[in-house]
Write an enzyme that holds these catalytic residues in place. Structure first.
Site, PDB file in Angstrom:
ATOM      1  N   GLU A   1      -3.184  14.731  -4.044  1.00 49.82           N
ATOM      2  CA  GLU A   1      -4.473  14.217  -3.561  1.00 49.82           C
ATOM      3  C   GLU A   1      -4.228  13.171  -2.473  1.00 49.82           C
ATOM      4  O   GLU A   1      -3.437  12.272  -2.654  1.00 49.82           O
ATOM      5  CB  GLU A   1      -5.244  13.601  -4.744  1.00 49.82           C
ATOM      6  CG  GLU A   1      -6.623  13.135  -4.388  1.00 49.82           C
ATOM      7  CD  GLU A   1      -7.394  14.210  -3.610  1.00 49.82           C
ATOM      8  OE1 GLU A   1      -7.581  15.304  -4.142  1.00 49.82           O
ATOM      9  OE2 GLU A   1      -7.776  13.945  -2.451  1.00 49.82           O
TER      10      GLU A   1
ATOM     11  N   CYS B   1      -0.727   3.044  -4.798  1.00 48.25           N
ATOM     12  CA  CYS B   1       0.124   4.159  -4.358  1.00 48.25           C
ATOM     13  C   CYS B   1       1.326   3.787  -3.503  1.00 48.25           C
ATOM     14  O   CYS B   1       2.440   4.218  -3.802  1.00 48.25           O
ATOM     15  CB  CYS B   1      -0.719   5.179  -3.603  1.00 48.25           C
ATOM     16  SG  CYS B   1      -1.876   6.020  -4.680  1.00 48.25           S
TER      17      CYS B   1
ATOM     18  N   LYS C   1       3.684  14.591  -0.447  1.00 44.06           N
ATOM     19  CA  LYS C   1       2.830  13.478  -0.893  1.00 44.06           C
ATOM     20  C   LYS C   1       3.586  12.149  -0.779  1.00 44.06           C
ATOM     21  O   LYS C   1       3.067  11.173  -0.234  1.00 44.06           O
ATOM     22  CB  LYS C   1       2.360  13.721  -2.326  1.00 44.06           C
ATOM     23  CG  LYS C   1       1.524  12.599  -2.905  1.00 44.06           C
ATOM     24  CD  LYS C   1       0.223  12.389  -2.169  1.00 44.06           C
ATOM     25  CE  LYS C   1      -0.314  11.005  -2.397  1.00 44.06           C
ATOM     26  NZ  LYS C   1      -1.577  10.737  -1.753  1.00 44.06           N
TER      27      LYS C   1
HETATM   28  P1  NAD Z   1      -5.599   5.940 -13.392  1.00 41.55           P
HETATM   29  O1  NAD Z   1      -4.705   5.069 -14.180  1.00 41.55           O
HETATM   30  O2  NAD Z   1      -6.847   5.382 -12.784  1.00 41.55           O
HETATM   31  O3  NAD Z   1      -6.070   7.191 -14.294  1.00 41.55           O
HETATM   32  C1  NAD Z   1      -5.216   7.949 -15.078  1.00 41.55           C
HETATM   33  C2  NAD Z   1      -5.950   8.294 -16.394  1.00 41.55           C
HETATM   34  O4  NAD Z   1      -5.161   9.230 -17.128  1.00 41.55           O
HETATM   35  C3  NAD Z   1      -6.168   7.097 -17.316  1.00 41.55           C
HETATM   36  O5  NAD Z   1      -7.551   6.924 -17.561  1.00 41.55           O
HETATM   37  C4  NAD Z   1      -5.396   7.471 -18.597  1.00 41.55           C
HETATM   38  O6  NAD Z   1      -6.045   7.036 -19.784  1.00 41.55           O
HETATM   39  C5  NAD Z   1      -5.374   8.982 -18.517  1.00 41.55           C
HETATM   40  N1  NAD Z   1      -4.319   9.607 -19.309  1.00 41.55           N
HETATM   41  C6  NAD Z   1      -3.012   9.264 -19.390  1.00 41.55           C
HETATM   42  N2  NAD Z   1      -2.365  10.110 -20.219  1.00 41.55           N
HETATM   43  C7  NAD Z   1      -3.263  10.997 -20.678  1.00 41.55           C
HETATM   44  C8  NAD Z   1      -3.197  12.121 -21.558  1.00 41.55           C
HETATM   45  N3  NAD Z   1      -2.025  12.494 -22.103  1.00 41.55           N
HETATM   46  N4  NAD Z   1      -4.335  12.811 -21.814  1.00 41.55           N
HETATM   47  C9  NAD Z   1      -5.511  12.444 -21.254  1.00 41.55           C
HETATM   48  N5  NAD Z   1      -5.630  11.391 -20.398  1.00 41.55           N
HETATM   49  C10 NAD Z   1      -4.517  10.681 -20.120  1.00 41.55           C
HETATM   50  O7  NAD Z   1      -4.695   6.595 -12.254  1.00 41.55           O
HETATM   51  P2  NAD Z   1      -5.179   7.161 -10.820  1.00 41.55           P
HETATM   52  O8  NAD Z   1      -5.280   6.067  -9.844  1.00 41.55           O
HETATM   53  O9  NAD Z   1      -6.312   8.074 -11.030  1.00 41.55           O
HETATM   54  O10 NAD Z   1      -3.893   8.004 -10.425  1.00 41.55           O
HETATM   55  C11 NAD Z   1      -3.579   9.226 -11.063  1.00 41.55           C
HETATM   56  C12 NAD Z   1      -2.487   9.918 -10.269  1.00 41.55           C
HETATM   57  O11 NAD Z   1      -2.965  10.237  -8.959  1.00 41.55           O
HETATM   58  C13 NAD Z   1      -1.226   9.086 -10.068  1.00 41.55           C
HETATM   59  O12 NAD Z   1      -0.110   9.932 -10.133  1.00 41.55           O
HETATM   60  C14 NAD Z   1      -1.403   8.559  -8.673  1.00 41.55           C
HETATM   61  O13 NAD Z   1      -0.173   8.303  -8.056  1.00 41.55           O
HETATM   62  C15 NAD Z   1      -2.101   9.674  -7.968  1.00 41.55           C
HETATM   63  N6  NAD Z   1      -2.913   9.286  -6.801  1.00 41.55           N
HETATM   64  C16 NAD Z   1      -3.682   8.157  -6.830  1.00 41.55           C
HETATM   65  C17 NAD Z   1      -4.470   7.816  -5.734  1.00 41.55           C
HETATM   66  C18 NAD Z   1      -5.326   6.582  -5.742  1.00 41.55           C
HETATM   67  O14 NAD Z   1      -5.883   6.251  -4.702  1.00 41.55           O
HETATM   68  N7  NAD Z   1      -5.514   5.896  -6.838  1.00 41.55           N
HETATM   69  C19 NAD Z   1      -4.489   8.645  -4.613  1.00 41.55           C
HETATM   70  C20 NAD Z   1      -3.709   9.796  -4.619  1.00 41.55           C
HETATM   71  C21 NAD Z   1      -2.923  10.091  -5.726  1.00 41.55           C
HETATM   72  C1  UDX Z   2      -3.352   5.437   0.224  1.00 42.20           C
HETATM   73  C2  UDX Z   2      -3.316   6.606   1.232  1.00 42.20           C
HETATM   74  O1  UDX Z   2      -4.005   6.204   2.429  1.00 42.20           O
HETATM   75  C3  UDX Z   2      -3.971   7.834   0.637  1.00 42.20           C
HETATM   76  O2  UDX Z   2      -3.852   8.923   1.539  1.00 42.20           O
HETATM   77  C4  UDX Z   2      -3.267   8.174  -0.682  1.00 42.20           C
HETATM   78  O3  UDX Z   2      -3.873   9.294  -1.286  1.00 42.20           O
HETATM   79  C5  UDX Z   2      -3.321   7.001  -1.628  1.00 42.20           C
HETATM   80  O4  UDX Z   2      -2.731   5.847  -0.987  1.00 42.20           O
HETATM   81  P1  UDX Z   2      -5.192   3.697  -0.588  1.00 42.20           P
HETATM   82  O5  UDX Z   2      -4.035   2.960  -1.152  1.00 42.20           O
HETATM   83  O6  UDX Z   2      -6.352   3.980  -1.455  1.00 42.20           O
HETATM   84  O7  UDX Z   2      -4.718   5.122  -0.008  1.00 42.20           O
HETATM   85  O8  UDX Z   2      -5.763   2.889   0.692  1.00 42.20           O
HETATM   86  P2  UDX Z   2      -5.257   2.718   2.195  1.00 42.20           P
HETATM   87  O9  UDX Z   2      -6.439   2.789   3.067  1.00 42.20           O
HETATM   88  O10 UDX Z   2      -4.141   3.602   2.536  1.00 42.20           O
HETATM   89  O11 UDX Z   2      -4.763   1.213   2.233  1.00 42.20           O
HETATM   90  C6  UDX Z   2      -3.602   0.789   1.533  1.00 42.20           C
HETATM   91  C7  UDX Z   2      -3.301  -0.663   1.864  1.00 42.20           C
HETATM   92  O12 UDX Z   2      -2.857  -0.797   3.210  1.00 42.20           O
HETATM   93  C8  UDX Z   2      -4.519  -1.571   1.737  1.00 42.20           C
HETATM   94  O13 UDX Z   2      -4.139  -2.794   1.166  1.00 42.20           O
HETATM   95  C9  UDX Z   2      -4.957  -1.742   3.163  1.00 42.20           C
HETATM   96  O14 UDX Z   2      -5.685  -2.909   3.378  1.00 42.20           O
HETATM   97  C10 UDX Z   2      -3.621  -1.771   3.887  1.00 42.20           C
HETATM   98  N1  UDX Z   2      -3.696  -1.405   5.308  1.00 42.20           N
HETATM   99  C11 UDX Z   2      -4.134  -0.180   5.686  1.00 42.20           C
HETATM  100  C12 UDX Z   2      -3.264  -2.313   6.271  1.00 42.20           C
HETATM  101  O15 UDX Z   2      -2.840  -3.424   5.962  1.00 42.20           O
HETATM  102  N2  UDX Z   2      -3.301  -1.945   7.600  1.00 42.20           N
HETATM  103  C13 UDX Z   2      -3.747  -0.721   8.008  1.00 42.20           C
HETATM  104  O16 UDX Z   2      -3.743  -0.457   9.220  1.00 42.20           O
HETATM  105  C14 UDX Z   2      -4.171   0.189   7.000  1.00 42.20           C
END
Ligand code: NAD
Ligand code: UDX
Length: 481
Positions: free
Chosen positions: A166, A281, A225
């Protein structure tokens, strides 16, 4: 299954929740059930106050919840019913054991995989949505194949594994999901693998143009990713390293970024200098890449990417030091106003937020801190600032830290204002608002802009002594004076 009718998403977090809610919105013919082992989180998804703040998310959920979108703690039932399962659980950095501080903790992914293997009674497509190290799909496959049973009709259940990372960013998740730059789907290069990839592609094609769907091998998809996040974070560390040079020379980092970004090969996005990047991330995924490289015996590669993290730590520390040195080398018992606690604007998420590092630094210097953020809850801030395992630390935090209700409230009687998050509310504050804040502060009144969002000229007119990241003092060389 060639046409997906029922989707289960394991993990109702920042990714699973918004991603699968949008799938439900765009695919009314598909039943989507998002499950989690955390009952509090599921209850929140079923309430009026969703556990994740994202502009536009409330509307999406309101439209589909109860129609073809369901949130539940009954993980097994949802697994059984689905023909496609997203694994969207957390993959945090390990805090103990082998690879501590670097490697991704994959036990949530493995637990979900084993659960699928033990309860599935029909063949399914399993999709890695979580960010995982390269080749995780191979482990999932081994677990699934060694545990797969027979369906009611006597045929062996089969699982196809796909990688579908994602790319949404928080704060713009709904916009990113509605119009993604690309949808990446990795599969094994087999007939069944390709068929599964096509079935998932068909889901996205309900709203994403087919030309945006890029199908690759599994390992490329997994690695892409980590690579994309590393490349994005590297740009920020690069511009932040240049910000340090700007401050020492009188150059302006915004001008430098703009000048460089005009080159089409470089591009103008993601070059905003800051106090340092945060978010769940970037750091986690780069550490994961560092660990992966090192495990593969590629020390130079590992060192190269590690430097991106080190530069980020340096950026935060450099900024904190600047605050202390400017305030006559001591902030002990001084009141510091911190504006913004989220790691970026338009989210209530504080994971790895620069504000946490700064506030901890100010705490060590024994300053009093007043924090205002438009979205982050008081509980969350207190939790983030309390050191785990330190006796009575929560009590000490409460004595030292106050949560303010507005910008003005935070700045009341303060010696310095620190902008940590680029919220529009701070960026668009009028001259009159800043004048009122200035009036209520101790003199001299300092303002440190960690995001380069305020009009420094206007603030200097108001009376503030301003320091903005990457904008050095104009040095008058005697030769030219
Ligand atoms: P999060 O902690 O917000 O959510 C994960 C959820 O999974 C939690 O609510 C937890 O209770 C649940 N969970 C864990 N084990 C489980 C199980 N066995 N069965 C059912 N539920 C279970 O995490 P997130 O930010 O959503 O990230 C999830 C993944 O996506 C990570 O690998 C992260 O690196 C990736 N990712 C995150 C972002 C972001 O912006 N947050 C963007 C891209 C990818
Ligand atoms: C990032 C990636 O952008 C996204 O594609 C991936 O799926 C998850 O990780 P996110 O962490 O949600 O997303 O936000 P992002 O907009 O990337 O910002 C990350 C951090 O960098 C923030 O603290 C932001 O303020 C900082 N940032 C971003 C800077 O300091 N300068 C910039 O020019 C851009």
């Amino acid at each position: 299954p060639t046409h997906v009718k029922s989707i289960c998403c394991i993990g109702a977090g920042y990714v699973g929740g918004p991603t699968c809610s949008v799938i439900a919105l765009k695919c009314p013919h598909i039943k989507v059930t998002i499950v989690d082992i955390n009952p509090v989180r599921i209850a929140a998804w079923n309430s009026d106050v969703l556990p994740v703040y994202e502009p536009g998310l409330d509307e999406v959920v309101r439209e589909c919840r109860g129609r073809n979108l369901f949130f539940s703690t009954d993980v097994d039932a949802a697994i059984k019913e689905a023909d496609l399962i997203f694994v969207s659980v957390n993959t945090p950095t390990k805090t103990s054991g082998v690879g501590k501080g670097f490697a991704a903790d994959l036990h949530y992914v493995e637990a979900s995989t084993r659960r699928i293997a033990s309860v599935a009674t029909s063949s399914k497509i399993i999709v890695e949505k979580s960010t995982v190290p390269c080749r995780t799909a191979a482990s999932m496959r081994t677990i699934l194949e060694s545990n797969s049973t027979f369906a009611a009709d006597g045929t062996q259940i089969s699982f196809q594994i796909l990688s579908n990372p994602e790319f949404l960013a928080e704060g713009t998740a709904i916009r990113d999901l509605f119009a993604p730059d690309r949808v990446l789907i990795g599969s094994l290069d087999t007939q069944q693998g390709k068929a599964a990839a096509n079935a998932l592609s068909e889901v996205y094609e309900n709203w994403v143009d087919r030309s945006k769907v890029y199908q690759t091998g599994l390992w490329s998809s997994e690695l892409s990713k980590l690579a994309a996040n590393a490349l994005l974070a590297q740009r920020i560390s690069s511009i932040n390293s240049l910000a340090a040079i700007c401050e020492a020379t009188g150059a302006n980092v915004d001008e430098v970024a703009h000048a460089c970004g005009l080159d089409g090969r470089i591009g103008n996005k993601f070059l905003k200098a800051s106090v340092g990047f945060g978010g769940s991330c970037f750091q986690k995924d780069i550490l994961n890449l560092v660990y992966l490289s090192e495990s593969l015996g590629l020390k130079e590669v590992s060192d190269y990417w590690h430097q991106v993290i080190k530069m980020n730590e340096y950026s935060k520390e450099r900024f904190a030091r600047k605050v202390v040195s400017t305030l006559f080398n001591t902030i002990t018992f001084k009141k510091i106003a911190v504006l913004g606690f989220a790691f970026k604007k338009d989210t209530g998420d504080t994971r790895e937020a620069a504000a946490i590092t700064l506030c901890k630094y100010f705490r060590q210097e024994r300053a009093f801190i007043a924090i205002y953020d438009p979205k982050v809850t008081t509980n969350q801030i207190m939790l983030d600032l309390t050191e785990p395992g330190v006796v009575d630390d929560a009590e000490a935090v409460r004595k030292q830290v106050r949560i303010a209700t507005s910008m003005q409230d935070a700045c009341d009687d303060a010696e310095a204002v620190i902008i940590c998050t680029e919220w529009d509310e701070f960026k668009n504050a009028s001259k009159q608002e800043w004048e009122a804040i200035y009036k209520a502060m101790k003199k001299p009144s300092f303002l440190f802009d960690g995001r380069g969002i305020v009009d420094t000229k206007m603030l200097r007119e108001v009376g503030f002594k301003v320091h903005a990241v990457g904008k050095g003092p104009v040095i008058v060389d005697p030769v030219w004076a």
